[in-house]
Design a protein around this motif. Structure first.
Motif, PDB file in Angstrom:
ATOM      1  N   MET A   1       0.845  -1.198   0.000  1.00 21.94           N
ATOM      2  CA  MET A   1       0.000   0.000   0.000  1.00 21.94           C
ATOM      3  C   MET A   1       0.878   1.244   0.000  1.00 21.94           C
ATOM      4  O   MET A   1       1.898   1.300   0.676  1.00 21.94           O
ATOM      5  N   ALA A   2       0.443   2.187  -0.767  1.00 20.09           N
ATOM      6  CA  ALA A   2       1.238   3.408  -0.884  1.00 20.09           C
ATOM      7  C   ALA A   2       1.334   4.113   0.456  1.00 20.09           C
ATOM      8  O   ALA A   2       0.490   3.930   1.325  1.00 20.09           O
ATOM      9  N   GLU A   3       2.386   4.910   0.580  1.00 19.11           N
ATOM     10  CA  GLU A   3       2.625   5.640   1.818  1.00 19.11           C
ATOM     11  C   GLU A   3       1.474   6.595   2.108  1.00 19.11           C
ATOM     12  O   GLU A   3       0.970   7.263   1.214  1.00 19.11           O
ATOM     13  N   ASN A   4       1.070   6.630   3.375  1.00 13.97           N
ATOM     14  CA  ASN A   4       0.080   7.608   3.826  1.00 13.97           C
ATOM     15  C   ASN A   4      -1.266   7.549   3.131  1.00 13.97           C
ATOM     16  O   ASN A   4      -1.962   8.544   3.026  1.00 13.97           O
ATOM     17  N   LYS A   5      -1.566   6.404   2.611  1.00 13.44           N
ATOM     18  CA  LYS A   5      -2.920   6.242   2.069  1.00 13.44           C
ATOM     19  C   LYS A   5      -3.652   5.261   2.965  1.00 13.44           C
ATOM     20  O   LYS A   5      -3.041   4.387   3.579  1.00 13.44           O
ATOM     21  N   ILE A   6      -4.933   5.419   3.004  1.00 10.77           N
ATOM     22  CA  ILE A   6      -5.725   4.497   3.809  1.00 10.77           C
ATOM     23  C   ILE A   6      -6.766   3.840   2.914  1.00 10.77           C
ATOM     24  O   ILE A   6      -7.292   4.472   2.001  1.00 10.77           O
ATOM     25  N   ARG A   7      -6.937   2.568   3.167  1.00 12.94           N
ATOM     26  CA  ARG A   7      -7.915   1.855   2.338  1.00 12.94           C
ATOM     27  C   ARG A   7      -9.313   2.086   2.895  1.00 12.94           C
ATOM     28  O   ARG A   7      -9.527   2.031   4.104  1.00 12.94           O
ATOM     29  N   LEU A   8     -10.231   2.358   1.998  1.00 11.64           N
ATOM     30  CA  LEU A   8     -11.608   2.608   2.416  1.00 11.64           C
ATOM     31  C   LEU A   8     -12.535   1.611   1.751  1.00 11.64           C
ATOM     32  O   LEU A   8     -12.454   1.397   0.537  1.00 11.64           O
ATOM     33  N   ARG A   9     -13.342   0.996   2.558  1.00 12.41           N
ATOM     34  CA  ARG A   9     -14.372   0.113   2.007  1.00 12.41           C
ATOM     35  C   ARG A   9     -15.726   0.589   2.496  1.00 12.41           C
ATOM     36  O   ARG A   9     -15.907   0.826   3.685  1.00 12.41           O
ATOM     37  N   ILE A  10     -16.650   0.759   1.567  1.00  6.79           N
ATOM     38  CA  ILE A  10     -18.019   1.077   1.957  1.00  6.79           C
ATOM     39  C   ILE A  10     -18.877  -0.103   1.521  1.00  6.79           C
ATOM     40  O   ILE A  10     -18.953  -0.416   0.334  1.00  6.79           O
ATOM     41  N   VAL A  11     -19.465  -0.761   2.487  1.00  8.37           N
ATOM     42  CA  VAL A  11     -20.232  -1.966   2.173  1.00  8.37           C
ATOM     43  C   VAL A  11     -21.674  -1.806   2.653  1.00  8.37           C
ATOM     44  O   VAL A  11     -21.912  -1.326   3.759  1.00  8.37           O
ATOM     45  N   THR A  12     -22.610  -2.150   1.813  1.00  9.24           N
ATOM     46  CA  THR A  12     -24.015  -2.181   2.206  1.00  9.24           C
ATOM     47  C   THR A  12     -24.529  -3.607   2.005  1.00  9.24           C
ATOM     48  O   THR A  12     -23.857  -4.413   1.371  1.00  9.24           O
ATOM     49  N   PRO A  13     -25.698  -3.906   2.557  1.00  8.16           N
ATOM     50  CA  PRO A  13     -26.177  -5.292   2.427  1.00  8.16           C
ATOM     51  C   PRO A  13     -26.298  -5.750   0.978  1.00  8.16           C
ATOM     52  O   PRO A  13     -26.194  -6.933   0.696  1.00  8.16           O
ATOM     53  N   VAL A  14     -26.562  -4.827   0.062  1.00 14.52           N
ATOM     54  CA  VAL A  14     -26.803  -5.287  -1.302  1.00 14.52           C
ATOM     55  C   VAL A  14     -25.602  -5.131  -2.231  1.00 14.52           C
ATOM     56  O   VAL A  14     -25.601  -5.691  -3.322  1.00 14.52           O
TER      57      VAL A  14
ATOM     58  N   GLU B   1     -21.117  -3.690  -2.648  1.00 13.84           N
ATOM     59  CA  GLU B   1     -19.942  -3.001  -2.140  1.00 13.84           C
ATOM     60  C   GLU B   1     -19.806  -1.717  -2.951  1.00 13.84           C
ATOM     61  O   GLU B   1     -19.600  -1.755  -4.160  1.00 13.84           O
ATOM     62  N   LEU B   2     -19.962  -0.589  -2.268  1.00 19.25           N
ATOM     63  CA  LEU B   2     -20.002   0.684  -2.994  1.00 19.25           C
ATOM     64  C   LEU B   2     -18.600   1.163  -3.371  1.00 19.25           C
ATOM     65  O   LEU B   2     -18.398   1.722  -4.433  1.00 19.25           O
ATOM     66  N   TYR B   3     -17.656   0.950  -2.486  1.00 21.97           N
ATOM     67  CA  TYR B   3     -16.333   1.531  -2.713  1.00 21.97           C
ATOM     68  C   TYR B   3     -15.279   0.637  -2.083  1.00 21.97           C
ATOM     69  O   TYR B   3     -15.470   0.128  -0.983  1.00 21.97           O
ATOM     70  N   ASN B   4     -14.223   0.434  -2.782  1.00 20.77           N
ATOM     71  CA  ASN B   4     -13.109  -0.322  -2.205  1.00 20.77           C
ATOM     72  C   ASN B   4     -11.832   0.165  -2.876  1.00 20.77           C
ATOM     73  O   ASN B   4     -11.437  -0.331  -3.915  1.00 20.77           O
ATOM     74  N   ASP B   5     -11.240   1.210  -2.297  1.00 22.92           N
ATOM     75  CA  ASP B   5     -10.061   1.809  -2.923  1.00 22.92           C
ATOM     76  C   ASP B   5      -9.288   2.606  -1.868  1.00 22.92           C
ATOM     77  O   ASP B   5      -9.715   2.715  -0.722  1.00 22.92           O
ATOM     78  N   GLU B   6      -8.170   3.192  -2.295  1.00 23.80           N
ATOM     79  CA  GLU B   6      -7.384   3.971  -1.356  1.00 23.80           C
ATOM     80  C   GLU B   6      -7.831   5.425  -1.341  1.00 23.80           C
ATOM     81  O   GLU B   6      -8.401   5.908  -2.314  1.00 23.80           O
TER      82      GLU B   6
END
Lengths: 286, 135
Positions: free
Chosen positions: B1-14, B16-21
Motif C-alpha cells: 500500500m502506498a505511503e500515507n494512504k488508507i484503504r476505504l471500504r463502503i459496504v451495504t447489504p446489497v 460493495e459501494l467503494y473499495n479503494d485507497e
C-alpha cells in the motif's frame, strides 16, 4: 390391455405435464442465477460485520450488554424460513422438520414463520405462531430482514423469549443444501474472538461510548444474519425446485417411452387380430 | 500500500459501494464530522445520515451519501458498514421529493398510530437525497 385410444390420451396428458415441468425448470434456473449473484453481493457485508464485531469484542475489555448475556431460559423463539410454494422436492419439509426438532422440548415456543408453507405446517402442528410473513421468500430485501429483526429483538428485550433460534437452509451447491438451526440471540461473543486480526494490546476508541456502539452494532448484526439466511434460503429453494423439475421432466420422458411401447403393442395386436378375423372369415382353412 | 494512504471500504447489504485507497475520508458520525487519515487510532463509531467525502490525490472530492451504519477504523483500513449508501448521481430526486411529501404529510397530519421516529427518519433521508441529488 388398455385400448389404443386410452393410451394415446395418457401420452398426451403426460406430454403436457412434461412441458410444464420443463418450463418451470427453465424459470427456476434463470431465477437461480440471479439469486446466486445476489447472495454473492451480500457476502461482503456479512463478513465485514463479523470482522467489526470481532474487533470490538477484542478491543473492548469486559463488555456486557443484554444482547450478549446468557440468561435463564424460560421460553425460546424460533424463526423458520420456508418457501411460499411447493414443487421443490424436500426443501420445505427438511427445514420445517429441523425447526420443529429445535422446539420439541418447548411446546410454548414462539414461532415466526416466513413463507406460507411454514405457516401451514406449524399451524397444523398447533404451535404458537406469533407472526408470519409471506411473499418475501423468493426475493427477500434488507427491509424485510429489518422487520423480522426488529420483532425478535423486541421480544427478546421484553423478556418474552430468552433465546432466539433461526432455522434456514444453507447453500452448499446447486444440488446440495442443508437445513440448519442456529442461535441468533443472545449473541455468542466467544466465537468471534479468533476472527479478529487486531492486536489485542492496541487501544481501541469508541464514539460516543462502548455501550452505545454495542447497542447499535449488535441489533445490526442480528439483522444481517437474518438477511443472509433469507437470501441463502431463497437460493436453496430455487436450486431445489430446479432439481425437482429436472427429474420430473426426466420421469415424464421415461413414462412417455413406456407408453409409446404399449401403444405400439396395442396397435400391432389390433392389426394381427384383424388379419386373423379376415383369414378366418374367408374360410380357406375349412 | 502506498505511503500515507488508507484503504476505504463502503459496504451495504446489497453491494460493495467503494473499495479503494484515499488520502482522507470525512464522514458524519453521530457525534459530529470526523476526518480520518492513514495511521489513525483504532476507532469504532456510529454514523448519522449525511455526506461522506473522499479526498484522493488532490483531485476533486468524491462524495457519497451514507444513511446510518457504523465504521470500524484501523490504522491501515476504514470499513464502513451502512444500511444504505449511494453516489449522488444515482439519486432519484423525484422519488426523494415524493418521499419528502409523504413523510411531511404523515408528520403534519394525525399523529396517532404512526411511527413518528420512522417518519422523521424518512424525512431526513429524503431531504439529504434532494440536497445532494440536485447538485
Amino acid at each position: 390391455m388398455a385400448s389404443m385410444r386410452d393410451i394415446k390420451r395418457r401420452i398426451k396428458s403426460v406430454k403436457s405435464t412434461q412441458q410444464i415441468t420443463k418450463a418451470m425448470y427453465l424459470v427456476a434456473s434463470s431465477k437461480l442465477t440471479r439469486a446466486k449473484s445476489r447472495l454473492a453481493d451480500t457476502r461482503p457485508f456479512f463478513n465485514e460485520t463479523r470482522k467489526v464485531i470481532a474487533n470490538i469484542v477484542k478491543g473492548a475489555k469486559g463488555i456486557s450488554h443484554p444482547y450478549i448475556e446468557q440468561r435463564d431460559v424460560n421460553n425460546i423463539g424460533l424463526i423458520v424460513l420456508t418457501g411460499d410454494r411447493g414443487l421443490c422436492g424436500g426443501y420445505n419439509q427438511n427445514v420445517m422438520k429441523a425447526g420443529l426438532n429445535a422446539i420439541k422440548d418447548r411446546p410454548e415456543a414462539k414461532v415466526i414463520t416466513v413463507g406460507s408453507k411454514g405457516r401451514e405446517f406449524f399451524g397444523r402442528q398447533k404451535k404458537n405462531i406469533i407472526n408470519s410473513y409471506t411473499g418475501i421468500s423468493e426475493k427477500p430485501t434488507y427491509e424485510d430482514a429489518l422487520k423480522i429483526g426488529r420483532e425478535v429483538l423486541e421480544l427478546y428485550a421484553k423478556g418474552e423469549v430468552d433465546e432466539v433460534y433461526l432455522a434456514y437452509t444453507q447453500f452448499v451447491s446447486t444440488l446440495v443444501s442443508e437445513p440448519k438451526v442456529i442461535k441468533i440471540l443472545p449473541v455468542d461473543v466467544e466465537e468471534f474472538k479468533n476472527e479478529s486480526s487486531v492486536d489485542s494490546n492496541s487501544l481501541m476508541m469508541f464514539e460516543p461510548s462502548e455501550e452505545e456502539v454495542l447497542e447499535y452494532v449488535i441489533p445490526k448484526y442480528v439483522n444481517t444474519v437474518i438477511f443472509g439466511a433469507l437470501v441463502e434460503s431463497a437460493v436453496c429453494e430455487l436450486g431445489a425446485r430446479m432439481t425437482a423439475m429436472d427429474s420430473a421432466s426426466e420421469n415424464a420422458q421415461e413414462m412417455i417411452e413406456k407408453l409409446d411401447l404399449m401403444y405400439n403393442r396395442a396397435r400391432q395386436g389390433a392389426i394381427t387380430q384383424e388379419i386373423t378375423e379376415i383369414v378366418g372369415g374367408s374360410g380357406i382353412y375349412n | 500500500m502506498a505511503e500515507n494512504k488508507i484503504r476505504l471500504r463502503i459496504v451495504t447489504p446489497v453491494r460493495e459501494l467503494y473499495n479503494d485507497e484515499a488520502d482522507m475520508v470525512i464522514m458524519r458520525s453521530t457525534s459530529g464530522d470526523i476526518g480520518i487519515m492513514h495511521g489513525h487510532q483504532p476507532l469504532t463509531t456510529t454514523l448519522g445520515y449525511g455526506v461522506l467525502k473522499i479526498m484522493k490525490d488532490g483531485e476533486d472530492d468524491v462524495k457519497a451519501v451514507v444513511f446510518g451504519g457504523y465504521v470500524d477504523v484501523q490504522p491501515e483500513c476504514i470499513t464502513i458498514l451502512s444500511d444504505a449508501a449511494e453516489w449522488p448521481d444515482e439519486i432519484d430526486v423525484k422519488r426523494a421529493e415524493e418521499a419528502k411529501e409523504r413523510a411531511e404529510r404523515r408528520l403534519n397530519g394525525n399523529r396517532e398510530g404512526i411511527d413518528i421516529l420512522r417518519a422523521e427518519l424518512a424525512l431526513r433521508r429524503a431531504l439529504i437525497r434532494i440536497d445532494e441529488g440536485k447538485r
